[in-house]
Scaffold this active site. Structure first.
Site, PDB file in Angstrom:
ATOM      1  CB  CYS A 155      -0.953   0.011   1.187  1.00  0.00           C
ATOM      2  SG  CYS A 155      -0.136  -0.356   2.767  1.00  0.00           S
ATOM      3  N   PRO A 156       1.657   1.494  -1.037  1.00  0.00           N
ATOM      4  CG  PRO A 156       2.515   1.610  -3.201  1.00  0.00           C
ATOM      5  CD  PRO A 156       1.766   0.696  -2.271  1.00  0.00           C
TER       6      PRO A 156
END
Length: 425
Positions: A155-156
């Protein structure tokens, strides 16, 4: 609430879209992503390479790593068939488990991951029938059909919310997970992620994720679970997002804690229980100085406690329980009494135990003898730390396995009825 500037800590709620609005945005984004993929023979022939089994639930594993989530599902599927006690006993021995694992109600048919050493580990420990795809998921044109899709998507781009997560190009991996389930049409999907996802954007992120998955045709729920509640000797909290295809005759229920301090629960598994027998022969471990960041907080638990969360780094591995406890010297500053020689990081074998991998599970270090031992060990620490603890995965999969058993029985009955009808003519 700040709305005019985006950045760390700044957020705004997503627009109040209807489910159809969300679905249209989602499909447009996925169509755009898919159109950019260059089709090749490998993807065209993928369906033919996948080995399906009509009397099992066929499973796709995204961001599969070395296979902790997969192994937990497989174990739950075996327990549903041969019994809990029998499956756990077989799990301890590689030869025994390999003789029985084909009976699991779950069969992994396809995995996708870019981590070379993790894929090598997967190949060492899982059946050859699994089609491993070491390819950027953004470049996979087609995903095979399946009954279940599992995985922990990175989940950057989730450090802030809105206007819509699916509009943020940094969240391409999140989009690819949804793209896979739209193509694959599984009955169930299970996605695992970090605890922080629940509070990002003051709850907007998880809200949008649920909406986006729901718009793909699923009833979606999420819950924060702690691994120590399921027989894992580790304090590790993770969010599990579970989706059930709309129309399916199944309502997922999260597992009740099996370990704890309640009367009907088993005691928590301690570090002594898990790794006490390895004190004299722990195997190789990461060595080297401890940084100021490492020493900014306590890194050592006692033998009677559960481990800190195992991270995907040898340098950041928790300290072994032996030796004097760390002492707090000031704000964000701890010391190692007696000097560093009285303290060491947990070994690869010890953290694998703490993640509830069996001793027979092999972790590839890449085999490059030209790089340092720490470099090779770090490849193993990374795989193990990134994995879902096997027993935690098993707990999450248990109710799905029980339902899958009933579905497979229905398939068999339906096939018998069809054969009977054909024989009448």
């Amino acid at each position: 609430m700040k709305l005019n500037e985006r950045g760390r800590g700044k957020f705004k709620p997503a627009p109040d879209y209807s489910i159809d609005d969300v679905k249209n945005i989602l499909l447009e984004k996925i169509a755009e992503e898919t159109s950019q993929i260059i089709e090749n023979d490998e993807d065209t022939d993928l369906i033919e390479k996948v080995e399906y089994h009509k009397n099992k639930f066929n499973l796709i594993s995204l961001f599969s790593g070395c296979g902790g989530l997969d192994l937990g599902f497989e174990l739950a599927g075996l327990a549903a068939v041969i019994g809990e006690k029998e499956a756990l006993e077989a799990f301890k021995d590689k030869d025994t488990f390999n003789k029985l694992r084909h009976q699991s109600i779950f069969q992994t048919i396809y995995t996708n991951d870019m981590f070379k050493e993790a894929n090598e580990s997967y190949k060492l420990n899982f059946p050859d029938s699994v089609f491993q795809h070491q390819k950027d998921i953004r470049k996979v044109k087609y995903f095979p059909k399946s009954d279940i899709v599992i995985g922990g998507f990175p989940c950057p781009g989730f450090s802030e919310a809105g206007p819509r997560l699916i509009d943020d190009e940094r969240n391409f991996l999140y989009i690819q997970f949804i793209r896979c389930i739209i193509q694959s049409q599984p009955q169930i999907f299970v996605a695992e992620n970090v605890k922080g996802m629940m509070t990002l954007g003051k709850g907007e992120v998880i809200k949008q994720i649920v909406e986006d998955f729901a718009s793909a045709g699923y009833n979606v729920q999420f819950k924060l679970l702690n691994s120590r509640d399921y027989g894992v000797p580790q304090l590790r909290e993770r969010v599990f997002i579970v989706g059930v295809k709309k129309g399916a005759d199944f309502t997922y229920e999260y597992p009740n804690p099996t370990h704890g301090e309640q009367k009907n629960q088993e005691p928590y598994v301690t570090l002594k229980d898990a790794i006490g027998d390895l004190r004299e022969d722990p195997g190789p471990f990461f060595t080297g100085a401890y940084s100021s960041i490492y020493l900014s907080r306590n890194r050592k638990k006692t033998w009677e406690e559960q481990s800190f969360t195992i991270q995907a780094s040898g340098r950041q591995a928790p300290l072994h329980p032996d030796g004097p406890p760390m002492e707090k010297e000031g704000t964000d500053k701890w010391i190692l009494p007696g000097g560093e020689e009285k303290h060491r990081r947990l070994s690869v074998k010890e953290i694998a135990r703490i993640q509830t991998f069996p001793d027979w599970f092999q972790f590839s270090d890449g085999g490059n003898q030209k790089v340092s031992i720490n470099n090779r060990l770090d490849k193993q620490y990374k795989q193990i730390g990134n994995a879902v603890p096997v027993f935690m995965a098993k707990a999450v999969a248990t109710s799905i396995a029980e339902w899958a058993m009933s579905q497979v029985e229905n398939r068999k009955d339906k096939n018998k009825e069809e054969i009977h009808q054909i024989s009448l003519f």
